[in-house]
Design a protein around this motif. Structure first.
Motif, mmCIF file in Angstrom:
data_model
loop_
_atom_site.group_PDB
_atom_site.id
_atom_site.type_symbol
_atom_site.label_atom_id
_atom_site.label_comp_id
_atom_site.label_asym_id
_atom_site.label_seq_id
_atom_site.Cartn_x
_atom_site.Cartn_y
_atom_site.Cartn_z
ATOM 1 N N ILE A 209 10.651 9.626 -0.324
ATOM 2 C CA ILE A 209 9.741 9.677 0.822
ATOM 3 C C ILE A 209 10.331 10.490 1.967
ATOM 4 O O ILE A 209 9.651 10.741 2.966
ATOM 5 C CB ILE A 209 9.376 8.267 1.321
ATOM 6 C CG1 ILE A 209 10.633 7.481 1.696
ATOM 7 C CG2 ILE A 209 8.550 7.534 0.276
ATOM 8 C CD1 ILE A 209 10.344 6.196 2.443
ATOM 9 N N ASN B 136 11.680 4.966 -1.482
ATOM 10 C CA ASN B 136 11.051 3.657 -1.412
ATOM 11 C C ASN B 136 11.485 2.844 -2.633
ATOM 12 O O ASN B 136 12.209 3.343 -3.511
ATOM 13 C CB ASN B 136 9.526 3.774 -1.297
ATOM 14 C CG ASN B 136 8.884 4.473 -2.488
ATOM 15 O OD1 ASN B 136 9.416 4.474 -3.598
ATOM 16 N ND2 ASN B 136 7.725 5.071 -2.255
ATOM 17 N N THR C 65 6.266 0.624 -1.239
ATOM 18 C CA THR C 65 7.648 0.364 -0.866
ATOM 19 C C THR C 65 7.997 -1.107 -0.964
ATOM 20 O O THR C 65 9.092 -1.504 -0.640
ATOM 21 C CB THR C 65 7.913 0.844 0.567
ATOM 22 O OG1 THR C 65 6.999 0.195 1.442
ATOM 23 C CG2 THR C 65 7.730 2.347 0.674
ATOM 24 N N ALA D 208 0.819 -1.211 0.000
ATOM 25 C CA ALA D 208 0.000 0.000 0.000
ATOM 26 C C ALA D 208 0.850 1.257 0.000
ATOM 27 O O ALA D 208 0.462 2.282 -0.517
ATOM 28 C CB ALA D 208 -0.926 -0.002 1.216
ATOM 29 N N SER D 209 2.037 1.191 0.594
ATOM 30 C CA SER D 209 2.891 2.376 0.654
ATOM 31 C C SER D 209 3.779 2.502 -0.568
ATOM 32 O O SER D 209 4.541 3.439 -0.693
ATOM 33 C CB SER D 209 3.767 2.320 1.912
ATOM 34 O OG SER D 209 4.639 1.218 1.837
ATOM 35 N N ASP E 55 4.421 9.423 -1.101
ATOM 36 C CA ASP E 55 3.517 9.794 -0.012
ATOM 37 C C ASP E 55 4.077 9.279 1.305
ATOM 38 O O ASP E 55 3.947 8.099 1.633
ATOM 39 C CB ASP E 55 2.131 9.200 -0.277
ATOM 40 C CG ASP E 55 1.103 9.617 0.775
ATOM 41 O OD1 ASP E 55 1.483 10.332 1.729
ATOM 42 O OD2 ASP E 55 -0.070 9.221 0.652
ATOM 43 N N SER E 56 4.690 10.170 2.082
ATOM 44 C CA SER E 56 5.274 9.745 3.355
ATOM 45 C C SER E 56 4.205 9.332 4.356
ATOM 46 O O SER E 56 4.497 8.624 5.322
ATOM 47 C CB SER E 56 6.135 10.869 3.947
ATOM 48 O OG SER E 56 5.385 12.059 4.112
ATOM 49 N N GLY E 57 2.969 9.757 4.127
ATOM 50 C CA GLY E 57 1.885 9.357 5.014
ATOM 51 C C GLY E 57 1.562 7.879 4.936
ATOM 52 O O GLY E 57 0.889 7.339 5.820
ATOM 53 N N GLN E 58 2.025 7.208 3.879
ATOM 54 C CA GLN E 58 1.775 5.779 3.708
ATOM 55 C C GLN E 58 2.956 4.919 4.146
ATOM 56 O O GLN E 58 2.898 3.693 4.060
ATOM 57 C CB GLN E 58 1.452 5.484 2.241
ATOM 58 C CG GLN E 58 0.178 6.133 1.740
ATOM 59 C CD GLN E 58 -1.039 5.642 2.492
ATOM 60 O OE1 GLN E 58 -1.213 4.444 2.710
ATOM 61 N NE2 GLN E 58 -1.891 6.568 2.915
ATOM 62 N N VAL E 59 4.026 5.549 4.608
ATOM 63 C CA VAL E 59 5.221 4.803 5.018
ATOM 64 C C VAL E 59 4.949 4.080 6.331
ATOM 65 O O VAL E 59 4.331 4.635 7.246
ATOM 66 C CB VAL E 59 6.427 5.754 5.158
ATOM 67 C CG1 VAL E 59 7.630 5.027 5.740
ATOM 68 C CG2 VAL E 59 6.774 6.355 3.797
ATOM 69 N N ARG E 60 5.429 2.842 6.426
ATOM 70 C CA ARG E 60 5.217 2.023 7.615
ATOM 71 C C ARG E 60 6.538 1.424 8.087
ATOM 72 O O ARG E 60 7.422 1.138 7.275
ATOM 73 C CB ARG E 60 4.226 0.888 7.322
ATOM 74 C CG ARG E 60 2.829 1.348 6.916
ATOM 75 C CD ARG E 60 2.104 1.995 8.090
ATOM 76 N NE ARG E 60 0.761 2.430 7.722
ATOM 77 C CZ ARG E 60 0.468 3.650 7.305
ATOM 78 N NH1 ARG E 60 1.437 4.554 7.180
ATOM 79 N NH2 ARG E 60 -0.771 3.991 7.008
ATOM 80 N N ASP F 119 9.171 -1.082 6.048
ATOM 81 C CA ASP F 119 9.306 -0.840 4.611
ATOM 82 C C ASP F 119 10.782 -0.777 4.224
ATOM 83 O O ASP F 119 11.596 -0.170 4.924
ATOM 84 C CB ASP F 119 8.650 0.492 4.217
ATOM 85 C CG ASP F 119 7.130 0.445 4.239
ATOM 86 O OD1 ASP F 119 6.570 -0.662 4.305
ATOM 87 O OD2 ASP F 119 6.513 1.526 4.192
#
Length: 436
Positions: free
Chosen positions: A204, A198, A26, A23-24, A136-141, A144
């Motif tokens: 990111i 990523n 990565t 989803a991210s 999108d850094s908001g999707q980084v987990r 990753d």
């Protein structure tokens, strides 16, 4: 053993061939060569767009040289725009960029964002150049895969592999208002301003600092998230400077005992301990002692979180502020202003009310001053750290809640009864409007 475990993890991943990005974005890119191929493609795309930033500062006739990294993020009309760290540039008199192929060109400063430690420079070069897109850094987990690309110790086009160790980290040098992505990808001096990518090859983060006792890599690197970077870059390109929302408050993080005294909820937030009398918050009706939990839909966990949430909200936004007052949940719309420059803000400190931070006094009587801000009503009144304020206009204080309640009711100057060691003093505390 740690290295062996890491190698085992790498050996296991390529077996999952043909995986699509997570989803991210990565995860391994689609295709038949798994993780290794994704790393190769991301690195190959990134290296031509990462530059070495070389600076010279003239100090009393001497040339002080330094270097860092930068990321080409925009190509327009023969010019390349590069984002880097503000601390890489310092007070440079000369700036040059060196491409991965070896060519170097003079660059000019387009603007700075000192509060996020970012800057944008521009250079012109003949022939085609490469640029990178932001992810999108908001999707980084956490977990990753990421690549760090830059010029550590002057070794240009260096690529290291790691994972995201954590997101939302705070701290770092210089009081940076952003949060950070933490990574174990190797980052050393010279990496500052380079890209954290990523595996889809998107930027990111911008590598900014490391936590280290030795000054070199010890496993803890930190990158500014691309969301923060894009906000700064947009402002710099539009106005040659960063623009921040401004609420006009000073917050503190209350300990559990103080939260009980003030009937504050268990939820995280920031306690308003000072207000600019002409600021957006005061004009909208917020008061000392209000406990802010949300601004413009962004949850507030602590005072640094409040600062970032307000800064990230554009000036002129009508932001709904949710807060608790005497245990009751409330909300108010606040029209955010634009944060003044540091020097301008310091010049308005005569309006910062009351201009101090206090805690409850001994046995719940009065309040003890623990901090006094320069140029504020509290400093002009002569208050000092350690003073015990026991009454305001003759009204005794039942701890910090009583102090806030009295100050909120005041519309004019007041008299404080103060105990300083063995002395009993009467101190005139003037509201900011009368102290211009």
């Amino acid at each position: 053993m740690a290295s062996a475990a890491f190698l085992l993890c790498l050996a296991a991943v390529p077996a999952a061939r043909g995986l699509n990005p997570g989803a991210s974005g990565t995860g391994p890119a689609s295709g038949g060569d798994g993780l290794q191929g994704a790393i190769h493609r991301a690195a190959a795309a990134a290296v031509p767009a990462i530059v070495q930033v070389e600076v010279v500062e003239l100090v009393q006739g001497y040339r002080k040289a330094g270097l860092g990294s930068g990321v080409i993020f925009r190509l327009e009309d023969g010019s390349a725009y590069v984002v880097t760290n503000n601390h890489v540039l310092g007070q440079a008199d000369q700036i040059r960029v060196r491409l991965s192929a070896g060519q170097d060109y003079p660059a000019t400063l387009q603007g700075r964002d000192p509060r996020r430690d970012l800057a944008v420079i521009r250079f012109q070069a003949p022939g085609p150049l490469a640029a990178l897109d932001f992810g999108d850094s908001g999707q980084v987990r956490p977990g990753d895969w990421v690549l760090a690309v830059g010029s550590p110790l002057g070794l240009d086009s260096s690529v290291t592999l790691g994972v995201v160790s954590a997101v939302g980290r705070r701290g770092g040098p210089g009081g940076n208002i952003s949060d950070f992505i933490q990574t174990d990808a190797v980052i050393n001096p010279g990496n500052s301003g380079g890209a954290l990518l990523n595996l889809a090859g998107k930027v990111i983060g911008i590598n900014t600092w490391i936590a280290s006792d030795s000054g070199s890599y010890e496993g803890y690197g930190f990158a500014l998230p691309s969301g923060s970077v894009q906000r700064s870059v947009r402002d710099i390109l539009e106005a040659s400077r960063a623009r921040y929302g401004w609420l006009g408050v000073g917050g503190i993080d209350p300990p559990a005992t103080l939260k009980q005294e003030l009937y504050l909820p268990a939820a995280k937030g920031a306690l308003l301990a000072n207000l600019y009398l002409d600021g957006p918050a005061a004009q909208a009706g917020l008061e000392l002692g209000d406990y802010l939990t949300q601004v413009a839909g962004l949850r507030i966990e602590n005072t640094p979180g409040l600062i970032q949430a307000v800064a990230d909200t554009p000036p002129g936004t009508s932001a709904l502020v949710r807060f608790s007052r005497a245990g009751l949940p409330m909300s108010l719309p606040v029209l955010l202003g634009e944060r003044p420059e540091e020097q301008q803000l310091a010049g308005r400190n005569h309006l910062l009310w009351p201009g101090l931070v206090a805690v409850g006094g001994p046995e719940g009587r009065g309040v003890e001053v623990v901090l006094v801000f320069r140029g504020t009503p509290a400093e002009r009144a002569g208050l000092r750290v350690g003073d015990l304020v026991i009454a305001v206009d003759g009204e005794g204080l039942a701890g910090l809640p009583g102090f806030f309640a009295v100050l909120n009711r005041l519309e004019a100057d007041c008299r404080l009864d103060v105990r300083r060691g063995e002395e009993q003093l009467a101190v005139e505390l003037g509201r900011g409007e009368s102290q211009r």
